[in-house]
Each structure stands twice: as C-alpha cells, then as structure tokens.
Design a protein around this motif. Structure first.
Motif, PDB file in Angstrom:
ATOM      1  N   UNK A 353       0.766  -1.086  -0.053  1.00  0.00           N
ATOM      2  CA  UNK A 353      -0.076   0.107  -0.032  1.00  0.00           C
ATOM      3  C   UNK A 353       0.983   1.146   0.058  1.00  0.00           C
ATOM      4  N   UNK A 354       1.817   1.374   0.713  1.00  0.00           N
ATOM      5  CA  UNK A 354       2.634   2.631   0.848  1.00  0.00           C
ATOM      6  C   UNK A 354       3.102   3.181  -0.436  1.00  0.00           C
ATOM      7  N   UNK A 355       3.390   2.121  -1.573  1.00  0.00           N
ATOM      8  CA  UNK A 355       4.001   2.437  -2.792  1.00  0.00           C
ATOM      9  C   UNK A 355       2.607   3.032  -3.659  1.00  0.00           C
ATOM     10  N   UNK A 356       1.417   2.745  -3.467  1.00  0.00           N
ATOM     11  CA  UNK A 356       0.363   3.244  -4.530  1.00  0.00           C
ATOM     12  C   UNK A 356       0.401   4.709  -4.891  1.00  0.00           C
ATOM     13  N   UNK A 357       0.646   5.578  -3.995  1.00  0.00           N
ATOM     14  CA  UNK A 357       0.698   6.997  -4.137  1.00  0.00           C
ATOM     15  C   UNK A 357       1.813   7.596  -4.631  1.00  0.00           C
ATOM     16  N   UNK A 358       3.126   6.761  -4.770  1.00  0.00           N
ATOM     17  CA  UNK A 358       4.251   7.406  -4.943  1.00  0.00           C
ATOM     18  C   UNK A 358       4.656   7.047  -6.181  1.00  0.00           C
ATOM     19  N   UNK A 359       4.454   5.847  -6.886  1.00  0.00           N
ATOM     20  CA  UNK A 359       4.930   5.485  -8.273  1.00  0.00           C
ATOM     21  C   UNK A 359       4.226   6.222  -9.407  1.00  0.00           C
ATOM     22  N   UNK A 360       4.710   6.456 -10.411  1.00  0.00           N
ATOM     23  CA  UNK A 360       4.098   7.065 -11.482  1.00  0.00           C
ATOM     24  C   UNK A 360       3.832   8.157 -11.339  1.00  0.00           C
ATOM     25  N   UNK A 361       4.819   8.957 -10.299  1.00  0.00           N
ATOM     26  CA  UNK A 361       4.543  10.445  -9.921  1.00  0.00           C
ATOM     27  C   UNK A 361       3.663  10.494  -8.560  1.00  0.00           C
ATOM     28  N   UNK A 362       4.317  11.109  -7.659  1.00  0.00           N
ATOM     29  CA  UNK A 362       3.355  11.228  -6.424  1.00  0.00           C
ATOM     30  C   UNK A 362       2.245  12.190  -6.701  1.00  0.00           C
ATOM     31  N   UNK A 363       1.240  11.770  -5.806  1.00  0.00           N
ATOM     32  CA  UNK A 363       0.116  12.542  -5.744  1.00  0.00           C
ATOM     33  C   UNK A 363       0.131  13.978  -5.834  1.00  0.00           C
ATOM     34  N   UNK A 364       1.089  14.563  -5.338  1.00  0.00           N
ATOM     35  CA  UNK A 364       1.462  15.923  -5.042  1.00  0.00           C
ATOM     36  C   UNK A 364       1.781  16.564  -6.275  1.00  0.00           C
ATOM     37  N   UNK A 365       2.674  15.857  -7.208  1.00  0.00           N
ATOM     38  CA  UNK A 365       2.989  16.216  -8.360  1.00  0.00           C
ATOM     39  C   UNK A 365       1.887  16.140  -9.460  1.00  0.00           C
ATOM     40  N   UNK A 366       1.169  15.136  -9.176  1.00  0.00           N
ATOM     41  CA  UNK A 366      -0.065  14.988 -10.271  1.00  0.00           C
ATOM     42  C   UNK A 366      -1.065  16.258  -9.842  1.00  0.00           C
ATOM     43  N   UNK A 367      -1.448  16.609  -8.755  1.00  0.00           N
ATOM     44  CA  UNK A 367      -2.420  17.567  -8.279  1.00  0.00           C
ATOM     45  C   UNK A 367      -1.794  18.931  -8.913  1.00  0.00           C
ATOM     46  N   UNK A 368      -0.431  19.076  -8.861  1.00  0.00           N
ATOM     47  CA  UNK A 368      -0.054  20.435  -9.629  1.00  0.00           C
ATOM     48  C   UNK A 368      -0.183  20.168 -11.210  1.00  0.00           C
ATOM     49  N   UNK A 369      -0.253  19.181 -11.819  1.00  0.00           N
ATOM     50  CA  UNK A 369      -0.545  18.996 -13.342  1.00  0.00           C
ATOM     51  C   UNK A 369      -2.016  19.241 -13.469  1.00  0.00           C
ATOM     52  N   UNK A 370      -2.713  18.928 -12.508  1.00  0.00           N
ATOM     53  CA  UNK A 370      -4.224  19.178 -12.667  1.00  0.00           C
ATOM     54  C   UNK A 370      -4.453  20.564 -12.371  1.00  0.00           C
ATOM     55  N   UNK A 371      -3.915  21.269 -11.480  1.00  0.00           N
ATOM     56  CA  UNK A 371      -4.016  22.640 -11.209  1.00  0.00           C
ATOM     57  C   UNK A 371      -3.572  23.465 -12.555  1.00  0.00           C
ATOM     58  N   UNK A 372      -2.325  23.077 -13.161  1.00  0.00           N
ATOM     59  CA  UNK A 372      -1.931  23.672 -14.140  1.00  0.00           C
ATOM     60  C   UNK A 372      -2.918  23.811 -15.074  1.00  0.00           C
ATOM     61  N   UNK A 373      -3.712  22.349 -15.678  1.00  0.00           N
ATOM     62  CA  UNK A 373      -4.541  22.333 -16.512  1.00  0.00           C
ATOM     63  C   UNK A 373      -5.810  22.957 -16.227  1.00  0.00           C
ATOM     64  N   UNK A 374      -6.140  23.308 -15.182  1.00  0.00           N
ATOM     65  CA  UNK A 374      -7.295  24.006 -14.851  1.00  0.00           C
ATOM     66  C   UNK A 374      -6.893  25.618 -14.659  1.00  0.00           C
ATOM     67  N   UNK A 375      -5.870  25.993 -14.761  1.00  0.00           N
ATOM     68  CA  UNK A 375      -5.432  27.423 -14.925  1.00  0.00           C
ATOM     69  C   UNK A 375      -5.222  28.048 -13.792  1.00  0.00           C
ATOM     70  N   UNK A 376      -5.422  27.358 -12.638  1.00  0.00           N
ATOM     71  CA  UNK A 376      -5.262  28.009 -11.113  1.00  0.00           C
ATOM     72  C   UNK A 376      -3.825  27.650 -10.612  1.00  0.00           C
ATOM     73  N   UNK A 377      -2.843  27.432 -11.449  1.00  0.00           N
ATOM     74  CA  UNK A 377      -1.290  27.705 -11.031  1.00  0.00           C
ATOM     75  C   UNK A 377      -0.488  27.878 -12.155  1.00  0.00           C
TER      76      UNK A 377
END
Length: 377
Positions: A353-377
C-alpha cells in the motif's frame, strides 16, 4: 470499434484461460501483480494467444486490434491478480512510444518481441534526489563525432530492470539541469550492458522487483536515440498518459476485494459489510469510466494529460482505501507465510500500500498537473 457481443466473447475467453491457469496452479492471485508478478512463461502464453501487442499493427508482429479490446484483456488479468509484471511496461507504454517516435529499424527490432511476450522493457526515468520531478534528471548523454553516445548517471526505482532486455532512458543530451524541460532526449538501451550496473532494491515485503541502475560511462550507438534529440520531455509526457490512466491504477488491490466478496458469499455479510462492499464497488466503477475516457482520448490521438493525472491520483488513493476497508471490515489477520490464501493476499496488499501513491508520479506532482490544466497554478 468491436460491438458489445465481441467484447463479451473476448472477456469470456480470457476468463476461461485464467480459470485453467488457476486450476493447474500456474499462479496464486496477488495484489499489485503488475508490479511484482514476474512470470516470463505466463507472458509468453499470453503472447501466443494474441493478447499482447494487441494494438500494434500487424506488420510489426502485433494484432491490429482496438484499445478497448486491449482494455478488456488487461482488466481481466489485473482483477484476477495474474502475474503480468514481466511484460507490463513493454506492452503498456514502450510499444506505443516506439510506434510514435521510433525509427523503422527500432520498430522492426523491438515490436515483434513485445507482441510475442518475449521482450521486456524497463523505464529509466526517476533519479536519486529528483524522484517524480523528471525535469530535474541529471543523467547525462554525451554525443561523439561518430554519432555514438556515452551515458553517465543513476536511475532508481527501476521496476523489472533485472529481467528486462532493454530500457527506455530519459537523459540530458543538451544544456544544464536548470534548463528543465529543454535538452532532454530518450534512448533505447539494450540490457545487459557491460557498463551498466543493476542493483536490486528490497521492498518492505523482502522482494526485489525494482532496482537502482548505474550507468558507468555506458556507450551506445547512434541508433539508440529514440525520436528527436532534445524532444524527450514531450515524448515522455505522451507516454505518461498511458502509464497513469490504465486500469492498473485502480485495480491493483481488486483481487483482495474479489477474495473478500467470495468469503462473504460463503459466510454471509452483515449490513455494515454490505455497505462497505457496495461503496468500494461504486468507486471502482466510477474510476473504470474515467480510465475508459482516457483510453478513448488516446485512441483519438489527443493528449489527455490532465485526466490521466486525475485517474492516477484518485485511483491510487482508492487502492489503499480498499485495503484498509477490507482489513477492518473482515477482521482478517494478515499473514505473509502460511495461513489461508485470503490471509496471504491481505498481507501482500497491506505491505504494498505505501507505494501506490508514490509510483508513476506522487499525488502531489499529479495535483500540480491538474491545477495547471485548470489554469489555477
């Protein structure tokens, strides 16, 4: 696009195959099988049935089938906890990457083996001190006058490098680390290589399915360059849409949910357990619809980077939530060794379980991508 009857027939065929494999003891279902279930023989049997390289054109050894047909096959393999790790990276994202960016020689050399389930790839992206920040990679590829390249640096968390026949590497070919996205290139590096050291990294369960890979001035030919020099960042972003949006991002722990469901079917469920089971199933179904939407976008030639990041973020969170919900609701006792299959399945699920949110890009990195896509970052 195949009709629903064809897809149902394909799904039934895969399920029949998996029942036969289970009956013969070919494998025991585990969570996270796409990361840790290495079984080259099983991969070869899938290849022989035409279930790898399904979307690769027939002139490169593939089967020219649709992404939705590939989705059906991978969904069943993951839900059953089948050992698919050996071929997973090759089939999921290296084949599309080579098709999109490779030379004709690279396509002829690598794609038939991928479709046959006989040629496995690793990904050389993450690095020490850079982690999910791929623009910060420091592995350097220096060009010589004859067109060859000398590669120096270290990659880490490299899944399956110890069994891979090749690696797709992201390295800085031009500029400096401060240039971030500019000056990065991709290379296809054959393994093993006399100047590439592969060190196993043991995870909390004692297994060693990922590695540290050190390039000691490894020399490769000019033909190793994948795509355009300096275009590595754009190419990698295209591949990550495949990596982050697939059904493995929410199905890793579904074998545990299936096992618990079977247990409840035999013993009966309390009202609270019914609510837990229904909630988990509804969340999985919603993620499935999101993943299918990304597959449709990719099939249409678009780049759904933001939606893919959302699938990975929400899906990997769901995978961990599922383990905790089943553990607490079943009151099962996890056991790594001995015990019944459910106890062993629960143990592997908890430890992974500890690896799920780390591999393939941490969730913090992914939320940054989503924020940029929404134009709020």
């Amino acid at each position: 696009m195949p009709d629903a009857t064809d897809l149902d027939g394909l799904r039934a065929e895969v399920r029949s195959f998996l029942r036969d494999e289970l009956d013969t003891g070919s494998f025991e279902p585990v969570s996270d099988s796409w990361m840790s279930g290495f079984a080259p023989g099983f991969s070869a049997r899938l290849g022989a049935r035409g279930w790898l390289g399904m979307a690769i054109p027939t002139n490169y050894g593939g089967h020219g089938r649709s992404p939705i047909e590939r989705f059906v096959v991978t969904e069943e393999l993951l839900a059953h906890g089948a050992p698919v790790a050996a071929h997973w990276i090759s089939d999921r994202q290296m084949a599309p990457g080579i098709l999109a960016n490779g030379t004709e020689a690279q396509k002829q050399r690598y794609l038939p083996g991928i479709a046959a389930g006989e040629l496995f790839f690793a990904i050389g992206m993450s690095e020490p001190d850079a982690g999910s920040d791929l623009a910060g990679v420091r592995t350097r590829a220096v060009a010589a006058e004859d067109g060859s390249w000398t590669i120096t640096g270290t990659k880490v968390w490299t899944t399956g490098a110890h069994v891979a026949h090749a690696m797709v590497l992201l390295a800085r070919s031009d500029g400096e680390p401060v240039d971030r996205h500019a000056g990065l290139s991709q290379f296809v590096v054959d393994l093993p290589h006399p100047d590439i050291e592969i060190r196993p990294l043991r995870s909390i369960d004692g297994a060693a399915h990922f590695n540290e890979v050190i390039f000691h001035g490894a020399r490769v030919g000019s033909e190793a360059l994948l795509g355009e020099r300096g275009n590595g960042w754009a190419q990698v972003m295209g591949e990550l849409a495949f990596e982050r949006s697939g059904p493995e991002r929410y199905l890793s722990t579904v074998p545990l949910l299936r096992a618990w469901t079977d247990q409840l079917r035999r013993t009966g469920a309390t009202p609270e357990q019914r609510v837990t089971l229904g909630t988990l199933t509804a969340r999985a179904w919603t993620l499935r619809r999101m993943s299918l939407s990304v597959a449709a976008e990719l099939d249409a030639g678009r780049k759904p980077d933001v939606l893919a990041a959302m699938v990975k973020d929400v899906g990997s969170t769901f995978e961990g939530d599922l383990v905790e919900a089943v553990r607490s609701s079943s009151e099962g006792v996890a056991r790594r060794d001995g015990g019944d299959p459910f106890a062993r399945l629960l143990a592997t699920s908890v430890l992974h379980t500890p690896a799920f949110t780390l591999r393939g890009g941490t969730n913090e990195i992914l939320r940054g991508i989503v924020a940029r896509g929404m134009g709020i970052r």
